[in-house]
Each structure stands twice: as C-alpha cells, then as structure tokens.
Design an enzyme around this catalytic site. Structure first.
Site, PDB file in Angstrom:
ATOM      1  N   ILE A  19      44.044  -2.256  -3.474  1.00  0.00           N
ATOM      2  CA  ILE A  19      43.701  -0.700  -2.917  1.00  0.00           C
ATOM      3  C   ILE A  19      43.493  -0.114  -4.417  1.00  0.00           C
ATOM      4  CG2 ILE A  19      44.325   1.226  -1.850  1.00  0.00           C
ATOM      5  CD1 ILE A  19      43.019  -0.883  -0.011  1.00  0.00           C
ATOM      6  N   ASP A 146      56.949 -14.153 -11.918  1.00  0.00           N
ATOM      7  CA  ASP A 146      56.504 -15.354 -11.252  1.00  0.00           C
ATOM      8  C   ASP A 146      56.104 -16.566 -12.167  1.00  0.00           C
ATOM      9  OD1 ASP A 146      56.836 -13.832  -8.966  1.00  0.00           O
ATOM     10  OD2 ASP A 146      54.888 -13.521  -8.265  1.00  0.00           O
ATOM     11  N   LYS A 188      65.125   2.599 -11.734  1.00  0.00           N
ATOM     12  CA  LYS A 188      65.438   1.144 -12.337  1.00  0.00           C
ATOM     13  C   LYS A 188      64.679  -0.053 -12.027  1.00  0.00           C
ATOM     14  CE  LYS A 188      68.954   1.181 -14.220  1.00  0.00           C
ATOM     15  NZ  LYS A 188      69.365   1.685 -15.495  1.00  0.00           N
ATOM     16  N   GLN A 191      61.902   0.281 -14.323  1.00  0.00           N
ATOM     17  CA  GLN A 191      62.344   0.017 -15.773  1.00  0.00           C
ATOM     18  C   GLN A 191      62.574  -1.554 -15.825  1.00  0.00           C
ATOM     19  OE1 GLN A 191      65.896   2.348 -16.851  1.00  0.00           O
ATOM     20  NE2 GLN A 191      65.342   3.853 -15.341  1.00  0.00           N
ATOM     21  N   CYS A 378      31.289 -14.514  15.652  1.00  0.00           N
ATOM     22  CA  CYS A 378      31.592 -16.008  15.395  1.00  0.00           C
ATOM     23  C   CYS A 378      31.874 -16.930  16.570  1.00  0.00           C
ATOM     24  CB  CYS A 378      32.467 -16.143  14.082  1.00  0.00           C
ATOM     25  SG  CYS A 378      32.364 -17.889  13.463  1.00  0.00           S
ATOM     26  N   GLY A 380      33.754 -15.504  18.835  1.00  0.00           N
ATOM     27  CA  GLY A 380      33.506 -14.595  19.858  1.00  0.00           C
ATOM     28  C   GLY A 380      31.976 -14.846  20.708  1.00  0.00           C
ATOM     29  N   GLN A 382      30.491 -17.818  20.445  1.00  0.00           N
ATOM     30  CA  GLN A 382      30.554 -19.218  21.084  1.00  0.00           C
ATOM     31  C   GLN A 382      31.376 -19.133  22.351  1.00  0.00           C
ATOM     32  OE1 GLN A 382      32.440 -21.849  18.024  1.00  0.00           O
ATOM     33  NE2 GLN A 382      30.916 -21.336  16.565  1.00  0.00           N
ATOM     34  N   HIS A 513      29.382 -12.835  10.394  1.00  0.00           N
ATOM     35  CA  HIS A 513      30.389 -11.961  10.227  1.00  0.00           C
ATOM     36  C   HIS A 513      29.733 -10.582   9.569  1.00  0.00           C
ATOM     37  CE1 HIS A 513      34.116 -14.618  11.087  1.00  0.00           C
ATOM     38  NE2 HIS A 513      33.028 -15.476  10.722  1.00  0.00           N
ATOM     39  N   GLU A 515      31.336  -7.738   9.313  1.00  0.00           N
ATOM     40  CA  GLU A 515      32.472  -6.782   8.768  1.00  0.00           C
ATOM     41  C   GLU A 515      32.517  -6.903   7.495  1.00  0.00           C
ATOM     42  OE1 GLU A 515      34.724 -11.067  10.112  1.00  0.00           O
ATOM     43  OE2 GLU A 515      32.770  -9.476  10.873  1.00  0.00           O
TER      44      GLU A 515
END
Length: 548
Positions: A19, A146, A188, A191, A378, A380, A382, A513, A515
């Site tokens: 974001i 990481d 902290k 930092q 999709c 939905g 089917q 899709h 969206e």
C-alpha cells in the site's frame, strides 16, 4: 534511464509495504511521472499460483497471464500502470533462470555463486521490470534480517552503487508500536531494524513509521538521530479508516517531495483531485446495501482482496456504502440459508476444490428463486450452470467433473484446448502440472446484443482476465438455452464467458475475473451494475415493507 525507489520492511511483516509503495506511485504519477512497479518475493515458489489462499492470500493475475503477488493488485488500483511477468520475481524464478543458464554453459565454466550470479540476475530482472518508466518503485517482500531475502537486499545495494545517489532512493517501512499500559510510543524496534539494514550496507533515505496514531515530533526526532535519517524524512503512517486517503496523507508530509528532490526530478506539484473525489464519495454515501459473499476462504480476507475492493469501487461510483457479509459456503451446507435473509445481493466468487461447492449452489438457487441480484465469478458461474441444470433443465445429477468425474451430466468439464491471448492453441490434460497450466490472462469476449452485459460495457467486444481450468461443456449449450438461460458472452474460440437469466431482475455470471481490472477512480461496469441492481432491490424491499 529509470530512477529507482526501493521499499524494504522491518520489525514485522504485513505492515503495508504494498500500500505504501502504491500510494507513493500514485503521488509521483500525479506529478506527471511515468511510474512502473515491481515486487520481489523471497519465497522459493516460482509464483504463488499453487499456494493456498490461506498461506498467501489472493493470487493476482496480470494482463499477460502471470500469476503474481496480491500487492500487484494494489499497484494497478493506485497507479495507471499495467503489470506483467516482469513485475513480480520470486527466489524460485531467479534461481531457475540462473540454473538454466548454467546448464546451457552460459557462465563459461565459472563456479556459479550467489554473488555475482544470483545478484546479477536480480538486477537484470529489475531493469526488465522498470522498462521505460521515469521512476520504478521496487518492493522487497519479507523483513530485513530474513535469511531468504539477503540476495535481494545485496542486489539493491549494488544498484545504488552502480547508479549513484541521484538515481536511487531507499525507503524503509518499520513498526513504531504504542504500548497502552505505559501510554508510550516505542522507537527501539525501528532503531534495531535500521541497524540491521545498515549492517548489510544500505542506509535508508526515508523511514515510513507504521503506528496506530501519528508519531509525535519528539519521537520522530529521536528516530532521526539514532538512524542517521533527516527528521523531515521520518514519515508517519498512522492507521487510517480509508486506504485511499494515503496519497494525501503522504503528500501532506512531503514524502513525494523528498523523493523527487533526492532523484533531482523537476516536476510540478501533485494534483490529487481524483483521489480527493474518491475519498469524498466514500465518506458521503446516499444509501447502503448488504452484499452476501459466499466463498470458501473467508478466514483470510486477503483471499478476496481485489473482489472486496471492486465492490468498494462500485460503491464509490454509485455513492453507496457496500456492507459485505462474508459467509463460508460450508456454513450454508450445515446451517441452511437463513444467513442470506435480508441480503440485497449475493455474490459467489472463484475457488478451487469441492469443499463448500454445494453451499455455493444453494446460494445460487436462493438468489434465482427469490429474485435477488446475483453476480457469479469463475466458479460462481460454474455453480450457476450446475444449479440451473439440476433444478430448471431437469438434469438432476448434473455436476462439474472437477468434483465428480463420473457425473452422468458433466455440464462443466476440464478444458483440454483453448486459444491463449496471442491466438496460440494450448492443450492440457488431467496429468498436466498444476502450476501455470490454467487458462490465464486477458482474452477477448464477444457480447450478445440486448444482454445486460452488452448494456453495461457499452461495446460488442470486451477483454478480461482469466484463471481457471474448467469450462461450461459446449455439448449442453442447446439444452440449457432451451430451458431459459442466456449465454451472453462467448470467447473467440467458442467458450462460454457470460451467462444471464432473462426474466430475473439481475442475474449475471462470468467465467473471467473482472475484479482484477477495477480501480477506485473508474470502477468496473459489472460491479457498478451489480451494486446499482442491489440498490434497486433494496429500495423495492423497503417500499414493500412500508406498504405492509
């Protein structure tokens, strides 16, 4: 040559790097710059396509058919850019490319190592993703420290050395927690996070401090002192009720100005009028509706983040507050359909696997029989085909071969051949790999005249993104059409893309899709039509109740 903004994160994951990156991109774009965006993901999967939504959230599909991280959805919603295969690179993809080169002998017998071969491949990938943009924003997944992200961190450090200070900005996003018992904001963790980043050779230029409330000037000064960052470059990213306010929040603190000054870019101030209009529309709805979303990954809302945002966008376009009631389809199987009562609309999204499919079918039948606006996406679509076949067309044992290979009426079946976006015929079988073997990316769909879809889109041919393996079985089209369903959209190679129910107030389902192409400034015609239909339904119900 593009200039780069590298966005890293520290302390904890899920702070909002995506974001933040997207919001910065929106402001830079509003200053007249061409912005491209890249996500570097440290996990070993080649892409997130085979990962559980509970593990990784939504898989976002790009125009060119690449399965990518959900942050690319944020990028496309905030910035008018089209992401693609060069916008998301994982450790698996980077290592796969290096190993393939080694097998071909491209390294001329050298010992292949993380430095320089892996880091060089990462830098090459970054250049590919940047394209011809003025500024490329590169987000590195995970948190500093990481072990799996170290090659990416080393690569972006090298980019800074290669290009020089005027071409690279490092932005570091950290957590500044508020301890309620002592009523103190603690600096902290930030930092220590910056110390970790500096230990691998990267000095951040800008710190974005995530917190529940605005970071006071005293704490910002302390952070600046201990991290060697200018105080004006310590940006407060407090919790906001609307993520689309963030471009204004960051602009008001001079975030974008620090970036353009550092990169020596001569550009006008940002015009965020469109974003201010979006926020105003959300704050001042004329009415509200309730949409029941019947899915199977509801425990992690990020599984449907693009879908949720698309409904919000439709609310912006129609001045409607869209309240989403998230329902597990298995709940409907166990407890019945009472949870659907008082819904102004029902939406059944995509998904994979047979868990909860019968609950989705029950939701479709409820919408069909009660005249409630329905949108199927999709799976939905089917589910709508199977429900109609069973309960209207008389094929009582109809099913999808995804869930019952021995069904006597496979109205939905595994697609074995189709044309991809470039017109090349693709073939698949039950034995094909899962990863990257679906019908993926944007493809054309021809809309039928006088259909709801044709009216909404306002054109005969549309282009939408796909992600699925199963299709409506063309062997049943005549029988289903005779029973009353309308096939409102067909692909260039003759596959069903959209269905509607004539006589129903608003019943539309699509195999693609939509969206993935919705954004808050423009919305999307299907979702805008769906929310508008829900408004009409709600108003009729209120009038009927008043009359009673």
């Amino acid at each position: 040559m593009p200039k780069f903004v590298f966005v890293t994160g520290g302390v904890v994951s899920s702070l909002g790097k995506g974001i933040t990156s997207a919001s910065l991109g929106a402001i830079l774009e509003a200053r007249g710059l061409k912005v491209s965006m890249i996500k570097l993901d440290p996990y070993l999967n080649v892409d997130p396509g085979t990962m559980s939504p509970f593990q990784h959230g939504e898989v976002f599909v790009t125009e060119d058919g690449t399965e990518t991280d959900l942050d690319l959805g944020h990028y496309e919603r905030f910035v008018r850019t089209t992401t693609g295969r060069h916008s998301n690179f994982t450790t698996g993809r980077i290592y796969g490319s290096v190993i393939a080169k080694e097998r071909r002998g491209d390294y001329l017998g050298a010992t292949v190592q993380v430095i320089p071969h892996i880091t060089d491949e990462i830098k090459r990938s970054i250049r590919l993703g940047a394209g011809d943009a003025d500024v490329c924003i590169v987000e590195i997944g995970g948190t500093v420290g990481d072990i799996e992200s170290l090659p990416f961190m080393e690569a972006i450090r090298q980019v800074g050395v290669d290009l020089g200070h005027d071409h690279v900005v490092y932005v570091h996003l950290t957590l500044v927690p508020y301890i309620a018992t002592s009523q103190e904001i603690k600096t902290k963790p930030t930092q220590h996070s910056v110390k970790e980043l500096r230990s691998i050779g990267i000095q951040p230029d800008i710190l974005v401090c995530r917190s529940e409330q605005a970071v006071p000037e005293e704490q910002r000064g302390k952070i600046a002192l201990f991290t060697n960052v200018q105080e004006k470059a310590v940006i407060s990213a407090m919790d906001v009720e609307d993520i689309y306010r963030l471009p204004m929040v960051f602009r008001d603190q001079g975030f974008d100005q620090i970036v353009v000054d550092r990169l020596r870019l001569d550009v006008p101030p940002a015009d965020l009028g469109e974003w201010e209009a979006v926020v105003a529309a959300k704050r001042n709805p004329e009415t509200e509706i309730t949409v029941c979303m019947v899915g199977k990954y509801m425990d992690l809302r990020d599984s449907y983040i693009s879908l949720t945002e698309a409904l919000v966008h439709a609310g912006v376009q129609t001045r409607t507050r869209v309240n989403i009631r998230y329902l597990e389809s298995e709940q409907l199987e166990r407890e019945g359909l009472s949870a659907l009562e008082n819904a102004d609309a029902i939406l059944v999204p995509g998904g994979f696997g047979d868990r909860g499919f019968e609950g989705k079918i029950d939701a479709v039948r409820y919408a069909r029989e009660h005249g409630i606006p329905y949108l199927g996406i999709c799976l939905g679509l089917q589910a709508a085909i199977v429900e109609f076949a069973r309960n209207v067309a008389g094929l009582k044992d109809a099913n999808s071969t995804e869930f019952d290979r021995d069904t006597p009426d496979p109205v939905v079946a595994l697609i074995t051949e189709w044309e991809d976006r470039s017109g090349i015929t693709q073939s698949r079988s039950e034995e094909s790999d899962l990863g990257g073997t679906m019908r993926l990316g944007a493809q054309d769909c021809r809309l039928v005249a006088d259909s709801i879809a044709r009216e909404l889109y306002g054109t005969d041919v549309i282009r939408e993104r796909h992600r699925h393996r199963y299709e409506v079985n063309n062997g049943y089209l005549q029988q289903l059409e005779a029973a009353g369903i309308r096939f409102a959209g067909i692909s260039n190679d003759g596959l069903v893309e959209m269905v509607e129910l004539p006589g129903h107030p608003w019943f539309v389902a699509c195999q693609f899709h939509p969206e993935f192409t919705s954004n808050p400034r423009d919305g999307h015609p299907l979702f805008t039509g769906f929310v508008s239909a829900a408004r009409r339904f709600g108003e009729r119900e209120l009038k009927a109740a008043a009359g009673a």
